[in-house]
Design a protein around this motif. Structure first.
Motif, mmCIF file in Angstrom:
data_model
loop_
_atom_site.group_PDB
_atom_site.id
_atom_site.type_symbol
_atom_site.label_atom_id
_atom_site.label_comp_id
_atom_site.label_asym_id
_atom_site.label_seq_id
_atom_site.Cartn_x
_atom_site.Cartn_y
_atom_site.Cartn_z
ATOM 1 N N LEU A 150 -24.624 64.514 22.542
ATOM 2 C CA LEU A 150 -23.306 64.030 22.140
ATOM 3 C C LEU A 150 -22.202 64.538 23.054
ATOM 4 O O LEU A 150 -22.107 65.735 23.330
ATOM 5 N N ASP A 151 -21.356 63.625 23.489
ATOM 6 C CA ASP A 151 -20.131 63.965 24.211
ATOM 7 C C ASP A 151 -19.082 64.372 23.169
ATOM 8 O O ASP A 151 -19.185 63.995 22.000
ATOM 9 N N VAL A 152 -18.098 65.144 23.582
ATOM 10 C CA VAL A 152 -17.070 65.595 22.633
ATOM 11 C C VAL A 152 -15.819 64.710 22.718
ATOM 12 O O VAL A 152 -15.513 63.962 21.792
ATOM 13 N N ASP A 153 -15.108 64.783 23.837
ATOM 14 C CA ASP A 153 -13.813 64.110 23.968
ATOM 15 C C ASP A 153 -13.932 62.607 23.801
ATOM 16 O O ASP A 153 -14.686 61.954 24.529
ATOM 17 N N ASN A 154 -13.207 62.051 22.837
ATOM 18 C CA ASN A 154 -13.189 60.615 22.566
ATOM 19 C C ASN A 154 -14.471 60.084 21.940
ATOM 20 O O ASN A 154 -14.577 58.895 21.670
ATOM 21 N N THR A 155 -15.462 60.950 21.768
ATOM 22 C CA THR A 155 -16.697 60.505 21.103
ATOM 23 C C THR A 155 -16.755 61.130 19.718
ATOM 24 O O THR A 155 -16.781 60.430 18.717
ATOM 25 N N MET A 156 -16.727 62.470 19.682
ATOM 26 C CA MET A 156 -16.676 63.167 18.398
ATOM 27 C C MET A 156 -15.237 63.451 17.986
ATOM 28 O O MET A 156 -14.904 63.477 16.807
ATOM 29 N N GLY B 59 -21.655 58.654 24.568
ATOM 30 C CA GLY B 59 -20.401 59.076 25.177
ATOM 31 C C GLY B 59 -19.493 57.895 25.447
ATOM 32 O O GLY B 59 -19.902 56.739 25.318
ATOM 33 N N ASP B 60 -18.256 58.207 25.847
ATOM 34 C CA ASP B 60 -17.257 57.147 26.031
ATOM 35 C C ASP B 60 -17.030 56.799 27.499
ATOM 36 O O ASP B 60 -16.278 55.881 27.796
ATOM 37 N N GLN B 61 -17.642 57.523 28.421
ATOM 38 C CA GLN B 61 -17.329 57.284 29.836
ATOM 39 C C GLN B 61 -18.524 56.754 30.627
ATOM 40 O O GLN B 61 -19.573 57.403 30.706
ATOM 41 N N ILE B 62 -18.304 55.596 31.230
ATOM 42 C CA ILE B 62 -19.366 54.963 32.009
ATOM 43 C C ILE B 62 -19.745 55.819 33.213
ATOM 44 O O ILE B 62 -20.918 56.029 33.491
ATOM 45 N N THR C 154 -19.449 58.925 33.710
ATOM 46 C CA THR C 154 -19.850 60.298 33.411
ATOM 47 C C THR C 154 -21.068 60.285 32.497
ATOM 48 O O THR C 154 -22.188 60.552 32.926
ATOM 49 N N ASP C 155 -20.849 59.918 31.240
ATOM 50 C CA ASP C 155 -21.907 59.987 30.234
ATOM 51 C C ASP C 155 -23.062 59.017 30.528
ATOM 52 O O ASP C 155 -24.232 59.398 30.485
ATOM 53 N N VAL C 156 -22.707 57.768 30.820
ATOM 54 C CA VAL C 156 -23.734 56.739 31.012
ATOM 55 C C VAL C 156 -24.461 56.932 32.340
ATOM 56 O O VAL C 156 -25.690 56.945 32.409
#
Ligand SMILES: [Mg+2]
Length: 163
Positions: A29-35, A114-117, A119-121
């Motif tokens: 799990l990502d934190v910022d903008n996800t959780m 996550g919310d960032q292509i 970074t997270d993806v």
């Protein structure tokens, strides 16, 4: 390399049924903008505590994978009762690989949310885990983020039209 396997509006839309149907046994799990509600604001999004309880009831191992400094990431993780890997350096794959080892779950059976292509993806793709992009996010203030978001919006539109 940038395309998420799945796209959801928010983290809390992800159900145990969806995960089991797609062979996903654990989540990163990502934190910022996800959780949390925004990048600089660590307030949890609506429904996140209940969602975490639901996932735990279903025996789903969860771990936070964050680029934030270890201390800040740990503080947040403690507040929600989750394990964490900070300084993950997403989109590099090493943090994902460490997280998978710690969870003891095969990478193909893990999904990064996550919310960032870029970074997270992208990191998830590089590490060989599945990826879930969440798209309901608070607009970022800095121009660096605005540029990133601009390209993300273009790609998102294209993928939505493909469906
Ligand atoms: Mg984020």
């Amino acid at each position: 390399m940038f395309k998420p396997h799945y796209i959801y509006n928010t983290l809390t839309d992800i159900t145990p049924e969806f995960l089991s149907e797609n062979g996903i046994e654990a989540l990163l799990l990502d934190v910022d903008n996800t959780m949390s509600v925004a990048h600089a604001n660590k307030t949890l999004r609506q429904g996140v505590p209940e969602w975490l309880s639901l996932m735990k009831e279903n025996g789903l191992p969860l771990i936070i994978l964050s680029n934030a400094k270890t201390k800040r990431a740990k503080l947040f993780a403690d507040s929600v009762g989750l394990d964490v890997i900070g300084l993950a350096a997403k989109p590099l794959p090493f943090g994902y690989i460490r997280a998978a080892r710690r969870l003891g779950v095969k990478r193909k059976n893990i999904a990064m949310v996550g919310d960032q292509i870029f970074t997270d993806v992208m990191g998830g793709r590089l590490a060989g885990v599945k990826t879930v992009l969440v798209t309901d996010i608070t607009p970022e203030e800095t121009s660096f983020f605005k540029i990133k978001r601009y390209f993300e919006q273009i790609m998102l539109k294209r993928w939505k039209n493909e469906r």
